[in-house]
Write an enzyme that holds these catalytic residues in place. Structure first.
Site, mmCIF file in Angstrom:
data_model
loop_
_atom_site.group_PDB
_atom_site.id
_atom_site.type_symbol
_atom_site.label_atom_id
_atom_site.label_comp_id
_atom_site.label_asym_id
_atom_site.label_seq_id
_atom_site.Cartn_x
_atom_site.Cartn_y
_atom_site.Cartn_z
ATOM 1 N N GLY A 46 0.862 -1.179 0.000
ATOM 2 C CA GLY A 46 0.000 0.000 0.000
ATOM 3 C C GLY A 46 0.891 1.218 0.000
ATOM 4 N N GLU A 47 0.653 2.108 0.926
ATOM 5 C CA GLU A 47 1.446 3.335 1.017
ATOM 6 C C GLU A 47 2.059 3.375 2.416
ATOM 7 O OE1 GLU A 47 3.263 6.328 -0.469
ATOM 8 O OE2 GLU A 47 2.246 6.660 1.432
ATOM 9 N N SER A 48 3.360 3.237 2.487
ATOM 10 C CA SER A 48 3.955 3.054 3.811
ATOM 11 C C SER A 48 3.823 4.289 4.705
ATOM 12 C CB SER A 48 5.406 2.587 3.709
ATOM 13 O OG SER A 48 6.136 3.359 2.811
ATOM 14 N N CYS A 78 5.792 -5.533 -0.292
ATOM 15 C CA CYS A 78 5.967 -4.174 -0.810
ATOM 16 C C CYS A 78 6.017 -3.153 0.335
ATOM 17 C CB CYS A 78 4.904 -3.867 -1.860
ATOM 18 S SG CYS A 78 5.450 -2.584 -2.989
ATOM 19 N N ARG A 105 12.668 3.186 -0.865
ATOM 20 C CA ARG A 105 11.310 3.381 -1.397
ATOM 21 C C ARG A 105 11.343 3.810 -2.863
ATOM 22 N NH1 ARG A 105 7.660 6.933 2.610
ATOM 23 N NH2 ARG A 105 6.070 6.201 1.179
ATOM 24 N N ILE A 137 4.773 -2.850 -8.049
ATOM 25 C CA ILE A 137 4.032 -1.590 -8.144
ATOM 26 C C ILE A 137 4.732 -0.564 -7.246
ATOM 27 C CG2 ILE A 137 1.798 -0.451 -7.805
ATOM 28 C CD1 ILE A 137 0.510 -3.269 -8.064
ATOM 29 N N ARG A 138 5.387 0.383 -7.826
ATOM 30 C CA ARG A 138 6.153 1.380 -7.062
ATOM 31 C C ARG A 138 6.970 0.686 -5.963
ATOM 32 N NH1 ARG A 138 4.432 6.316 -5.024
ATOM 33 N NH2 ARG A 138 2.726 5.399 -3.845
ATOM 34 N N HIS A 173 3.955 -8.083 -5.311
ATOM 35 C CA HIS A 173 2.615 -8.313 -4.748
ATOM 36 C C HIS A 173 2.141 -9.743 -5.036
ATOM 37 C CE1 HIS A 173 1.242 -4.237 -3.513
ATOM 38 N NE2 HIS A 173 2.247 -3.876 -4.289
ATOM 39 N N GLU A 175 -0.184 -11.369 -3.834
ATOM 40 C CA GLU A 175 -1.645 -11.519 -3.721
ATOM 41 C C GLU A 175 -2.358 -11.163 -5.022
ATOM 42 O OE1 GLU A 175 0.127 -9.089 -2.754
ATOM 43 O OE2 GLU A 175 -0.948 -7.181 -2.914
HETATM 44 N N1 GLN Z 1 5.827 2.919 -2.954
HETATM 45 C C1 GLN Z 1 5.062 2.511 -1.807
HETATM 46 C C2 GLN Z 1 5.686 3.079 -0.530
HETATM 47 O O1 GLN Z 1 6.783 3.574 -0.539
HETATM 48 C C3 GLN Z 1 4.941 1.014 -1.727
HETATM 49 C C4 GLN Z 1 4.176 0.503 -2.918
HETATM 50 C C5 GLN Z 1 3.396 -0.744 -2.709
HETATM 51 O O2 GLN Z 1 3.232 -1.230 -1.601
HETATM 52 N N2 GLN Z 1 2.858 -1.248 -3.784
HETATM 53 O O3 GLN Z 1 5.059 3.029 0.462
#
Ligand code: GLN
Length: 190
Positions: A46-48, A78, A105, A137-138, A173, A175
């Site tokens: 997700g978004e840390s 992630c 990151r 993903i990112r 990911h 999942e």
């Molecule tokens: N780029 C996100 C972060 O730094 C992590 C991306 C992800 O969990 N898919 O939090």
């Protein structure tokens, strides 16, 4: 067997489906008391920054650390992998320090640089995760792993799946595909 999934932000539902496909129960973890009766734990992607703020708000950093140090299996994917690191670079947030490595990151770029790849084949030996379709993903990069860190898969030479004792992490990911090998690795330890 009951697998707790940290449900502050991120890909919670998809992890629950993967675990349920393997025949285990799931429970959402939002408070310290939700950790009672859990055999294994997943920290989703997700978004840390968002997840970190949530962890501070509900006071979950210490309980998560205690859970992991009790020896029960933990999987971080992630953003979840970032939170497990000893140190985070590039807009660091507080981490749990359960994996002896540095997580950088967004090391592959922004959302448009998301991609899928399969693990490297090294000296003809693809390893246990052969052919696994890894969706990034990112994603972060995991650098400078310490001696206790076992690298289970690499892509372009970078570790993308690592294990240190009971703590497992992927920068991709698992999942998001039907391949349940990563979730199986978690359940095997529970
Ligand atoms: N780029 C996100 C972060 O730094 C992590 C991306 C992800 O969990 N898919 O939090």
């Amino acid at each position: 067997m009951k697998v707790g999934i940290l449900a502050i932000q991120g890909d919670v539902e998809a992890h629950a489906k993967a675990v349920e496909r393997l025949g285990a129960e799931t429970a959402w973890v939002r408070r310290e008391k939700d950790l009672a009766g859990i055999d294994a734990l997943i920290l989703p992607g997700g978004e840390s920054t968002t997840i970190s703020k949530g962890l501070e708000r509900v006071g979950l950093y210490e309980p998560l650390e205690t859970f992991a140090r009790s020896g029960k299996p933990v999987l971080g994917t992630c953003a979840g992998a970032l939170l497990l690191a000893r140190e985070i670079e590039n807009y660091p947030v507080r981490s749990l320090g359960l994996l002896d490595l540095v997580a950088v990151r967004n090391a592959y770029g922004t959302q448009v640089n998301s991609f899928a790849a399969v693990p490297d084949v090294i000296e003809g030996r693809p390893g246990p995760l052969e052919g696994l379709r890894c969706v990034f993903i990112r994603a972060p990069q995991l650098r400078r792993p310490g001696p206790e860190v076992e690298v289970l898969a690499r892509v372009d030479g970078w570790p993308v799946c690592v294990r240190q004792g009971n703590v497992l992490a992927t920068t991709f990911h698992p999942e998001l595909t039907d391949d349940t090998r990563i979730h199986q690795l978690l359940l095997e330890k529970a």
